[in-house]
Structure formats: C-alpha cells, structure tokens
Design a protein around this motif. Sequence first.
Motif, PDB file in Angstrom:
ATOM      1  N   ASP A 206       0.812  -1.232   0.000  1.00 59.08           N
ATOM      2  CA  ASP A 206       0.000   0.000   0.000  1.00 59.08           C
ATOM      3  C   ASP A 206       0.839   1.274   0.000  1.00 59.08           C
ATOM      4  N   THR A 207       1.680   1.407  -1.008  1.00 58.32           N
ATOM      5  CA  THR A 207       2.492   2.613  -1.164  1.00 58.32           C
ATOM      6  C   THR A 207       2.440   3.064  -2.624  1.00 58.32           C
ATOM      7  N   ASN A 208       2.846   4.314  -2.868  1.00 56.35           N
ATOM      8  CA  ASN A 208       3.001   4.865  -4.226  1.00 56.35           C
ATOM      9  C   ASN A 208       1.701   4.795  -5.033  1.00 56.35           C
ATOM     10  N   GLY A 210       0.209   7.432  -6.604  1.00 53.02           N
ATOM     11  CA  GLY A 210       0.098   8.401  -7.687  1.00 53.02           C
ATOM     12  C   GLY A 210       0.191   7.758  -9.052  1.00 53.02           C
ATOM     13  N   GLU A 211      -0.332   8.455 -10.062  1.00 52.62           N
ATOM     14  CA  GLU A 211      -0.195   7.953 -11.437  1.00 52.62           C
ATOM     15  C   GLU A 211       0.962   8.657 -12.143  1.00 52.62           C
ATOM     16  N   THR A 212       1.018   9.972 -12.062  1.00 57.52           N
ATOM     17  CA  THR A 212       2.100  10.716 -12.708  1.00 57.52           C
ATOM     18  C   THR A 212       3.064  11.302 -11.686  1.00 57.52           C
ATOM     19  N   PHE A 213       2.526  11.983 -10.672  1.00 56.44           N
ATOM     20  CA  PHE A 213       3.377  12.688  -9.713  1.00 56.44           C
ATOM     21  C   PHE A 213       3.496  11.936  -8.384  1.00 56.44           C
ATOM     22  N   SER A 214       4.705  12.001  -7.823  1.00 55.20           N
ATOM     23  CA  SER A 214       4.947  11.368  -6.524  1.00 55.20           C
ATOM     24  C   SER A 214       4.700  12.333  -5.371  1.00 55.20           C
ATOM     25  N   ILE A 215       4.335  13.585  -5.690  1.00 51.52           N
ATOM     26  CA  ILE A 215       4.181  14.595  -4.636  1.00 51.52           C
ATOM     27  C   ILE A 215       3.060  14.243  -3.663  1.00 51.52           C
ATOM     28  N   TRP A 216       1.990  13.616  -4.154  1.00 50.38           N
ATOM     29  CA  TRP A 216       0.870  13.266  -3.264  1.00 50.38           C
ATOM     30  C   TRP A 216       1.306  12.210  -2.259  1.00 50.38           C
ATOM     31  N   ASP A 217       2.101  11.242  -2.716  1.00 50.86           N
ATOM     32  CA  ASP A 217       2.601  10.210  -1.802  1.00 50.86           C
ATOM     33  C   ASP A 217       3.530  10.815  -0.761  1.00 50.86           C
ATOM     34  N   LYS A 218       4.294  11.827  -1.169  1.00 50.80           N
ATOM     35  CA  LYS A 218       5.168  12.507  -0.199  1.00 50.80           C
ATOM     36  C   LYS A 218       4.347  13.259   0.837  1.00 50.80           C
ATOM     37  N   ILE A 219       3.322  13.956   0.357  1.00 48.89           N
ATOM     38  CA  ILE A 219       2.486  14.754   1.260  1.00 48.89           C
ATOM     39  C   ILE A 219       1.766  13.869   2.276  1.00 48.89           C
ATOM     40  N   PHE A 220       1.246  12.724   1.826  1.00 44.28           N
ATOM     41  CA  PHE A 220       0.429  11.874   2.693  1.00 44.28           C
ATOM     42  C   PHE A 220       1.191  10.686   3.279  1.00 44.28           C
ATOM     43  N   GLY A 221       2.504  10.671   3.085  1.00 48.16           N
ATOM     44  CA  GLY A 221       3.340   9.665   3.734  1.00 48.16           C
ATOM     45  C   GLY A 221       3.210   8.264   3.187  1.00 48.16           C
ATOM     46  N   THR A 222       2.917   8.141   1.906  1.00 48.38           N
ATOM     47  CA  THR A 222       2.757   6.811   1.316  1.00 48.38           C
ATOM     48  C   THR A 222       3.844   6.495   0.288  1.00 48.38           C
ATOM     49  N   LEU A 223       4.891   7.310   0.247  1.00 42.42           N
ATOM     50  CA  LEU A 223       5.964   7.077  -0.718  1.00 42.42           C
ATOM     51  C   LEU A 223       6.942   6.036  -0.189  1.00 42.42           C
ATOM     52  N   GLN A 224       7.334   5.114  -1.064  1.00 46.06           N
ATOM     53  CA  GLN A 224       8.332   4.110  -0.707  1.00 46.06           C
ATOM     54  C   GLN A 224       9.198   3.818  -1.932  1.00 46.06           C
ATOM     55  N   VAL A 225      10.498   4.061  -1.809  1.00 48.52           N
ATOM     56  CA  VAL A 225      11.408   3.772  -2.911  1.00 48.52           C
ATOM     57  C   VAL A 225      11.750   2.280  -2.917  1.00 48.52           C
ATOM     58  N   GLU A 226      12.247   1.819  -4.037  1.00 46.83           N
ATOM     59  CA  GLU A 226      12.662   0.420  -4.153  1.00 46.83           C
ATOM     60  C   GLU A 226      13.979   0.238  -3.411  1.00 46.83           C
ATOM     61  N   LEU A 227      14.036  -0.752  -2.550  1.00 47.36           N
ATOM     62  CA  LEU A 227      15.222  -1.006  -1.736  1.00 47.36           C
ATOM     63  C   LEU A 227      16.206  -1.896  -2.479  1.00 47.36           C
ATOM     64  N   GLU A 228      17.489  -1.642  -2.289  1.00 48.77           N
ATOM     65  CA  GLU A 228      18.517  -2.419  -2.979  1.00 48.77           C
ATOM     66  C   GLU A 228      18.498  -3.880  -2.563  1.00 48.77           C
ATOM     67  N   ASP A 229      18.130  -4.144  -1.299  1.00 51.56           N
ATOM     68  CA  ASP A 229      18.160  -5.519  -0.787  1.00 51.56           C
ATOM     69  C   ASP A 229      16.765  -6.157  -0.727  1.00 51.56           C
ATOM     70  N   GLU A 230      15.781  -5.555  -1.424  1.00 50.17           N
ATOM     71  CA  GLU A 230      14.411  -6.085  -1.372  1.00 50.17           C
ATOM     72  C   GLU A 230      13.793  -6.024  -2.774  1.00 50.17           C
TER      73      GLU A 230
END
Length: 312
Positions: A206-208, A210-230
């Motif tokens: 349940d992260t990311n 947005g469709e085009t912009f990641s700003i909404w995920d940043k604002i609402f705390g739902t942004l998650q980048v891909e981890l190198e070890d996952e």
Amino acid sequence: MNETIQIWLDKFQSISGIVIITLVVIEWVILFITRKIESHKEGVVNIVSYILESIPYIFLGKIVILGIMMWGYEYRLFTLGYEWYIWVLAYLVYDFMFYVLHFIGHKVRFFWCIHGVHHTAEEMKLTVAVRGSFLIFLHMPHTILWLPLLGFDPFMIFIIELIANLYGLYEHVSEKLIGRQPWLEWILITPSLHRVHHAKNHKYLDTNYGETFSIWDKIFGTLQVELEDEKPVYGLMGDSINSESLWQIQILLWKELWADMKTAKKLSDKLKYLIMYPGWNHIDGGKKASDYRSEAWIRDELIKRTQKEAQT
C-alpha cells in the motif's frame, strides 16, 4: 458541442489505442527475443481483461460519462478558460483525484475486489497496465467525472486523461528493460516506484498511489522507494489466485468477499465486509496492510541490530 467533443475524443482515443498497442507489441517482442519474458499466457490474460473492461465504456462512455460531465460543466462553479496554466492545474487536479480513487481502491474492500484484479499479475510488463476488472466502470471514472463542476472543460479532461494513461503505461515497463531512475522519483512516479506499488513484499504494501506525480505520496506519507536488498515480488498475498486464469482473476476476489459476508450473522457486519479494509473480519478486526508493513520494518531493524551486536 457534445458532438464536437465526441468526434475529437474518438480521434484521440484511436491514436492513443494505436500507440498503446504498438508499445505493448514492441516490448513483448523485445522480451521474447531476449528470452526475458516469463509468461506469455499471463500477457494474453492481460489483453483479454482489457477487452472485457472496455466493453462497458463502449456503451457508457458516450451516454453516461460524457453526459454527466457535460451536465457538470453546464452548472460549473467556476469558468477557468484554456490558458496553459489551467491545463497544468487540470492535470494536477486529475492526478490528485487519481491518487484518492487509487487509495480507496486499496482501503475499501468492495473497490479492492475491482482494483485487485490489476494486482494479480505476477510479472511486470506493459500489458499489466491494461489488466483490469470488467467492473472498473464503477470505480475509476470518478477520477474525471466531477472535475467539470470545478470549471474544467470535459474535452480538456479527456485529453489529460489520455496523456496520463500513456504515462501510466510506461510505469509498467519491465524491470528487465528499465531500472531505477532516482533523479525523477522526487517528482514523478517512475517504473521503479510503481513496481514497489505492485509488490506483495510486506515492506512495500500500500504505497506509491500516484499515477504521474509522486508529490501526493510525499504529502500523505505513502511514498516508498525500491530497496537495494528487497526485490519486488508481484501478485497478491496468499497466492490463492492463478494469475494465468482469466476466470480466477476476475471472479475469485468477489467469491472470497461473498464467503466472508456469509460467515457474519449481523447485517451490520455483512455490510462492513463491503466497506472496511481488505483483511477485516467481524471476529477480531483482522489485520491491515499497514500492520504487515510496520511489522516487516520492525523485524528487519531487529535483525540488523542483532547482526551488528554479534559482530561487536
């Protein structure tokens, strides 16, 4: 006015359809030649699902959706015009609405039964972008349906939606062709960020949205980048659905919902199964995706701490 909008809309949809099909075929050929594709059958199921979800739009698009949008524009709260900054504003508002509807698709079980079809794919490729439920017309049209009330011309909204959908197609490109693009992630949802969204790894749930912009995920705390070890693992938790079965991906989530509703004696509990989060039950409340996510991060931190203490 309606006829003019429909004529131009048909032209843009035709061009968009040709572009989508062309890109899907090109990627499929590249993956086939390089032997990087895992399941041709899953790709076929993706395409057939797209045909199924398109059928209601053929009958509803011109009459219901366009009709409601034209009605909304007639009684609009503001008259915004067609300046370039209005187009930018319209795109931002559209993308925010997509975020909201996408969020609801993960948090309300009735809508998850619709949106969850898209998440049944176990391999990421462009055809996954068109893997949807035959009932999607009950969910995603609300992304655009009410925007004319704010003063955005329906024709403008349709063009923006087509552009956004093309970008959404790009987000589903195989990780075997495009890796991470960290320099874009601060403002855009990249293929890497969207792969995280599709992953069933507990850390990624349940992260990311947005469709085009990641700003909404940043604002609402739902942004998650891909981890190198996952590395993202695609599909639904529980592995109860065969991703290569058209019947299962379209119907099984509804069957499971119905089975759960039958276990509840109270009408209120039966209704809660429709509107509560996926995983809720009337016995102990069940477990949210956010709970799995928090536990995974805590568990990982404990493991790292234990390993560090052992080294010292």
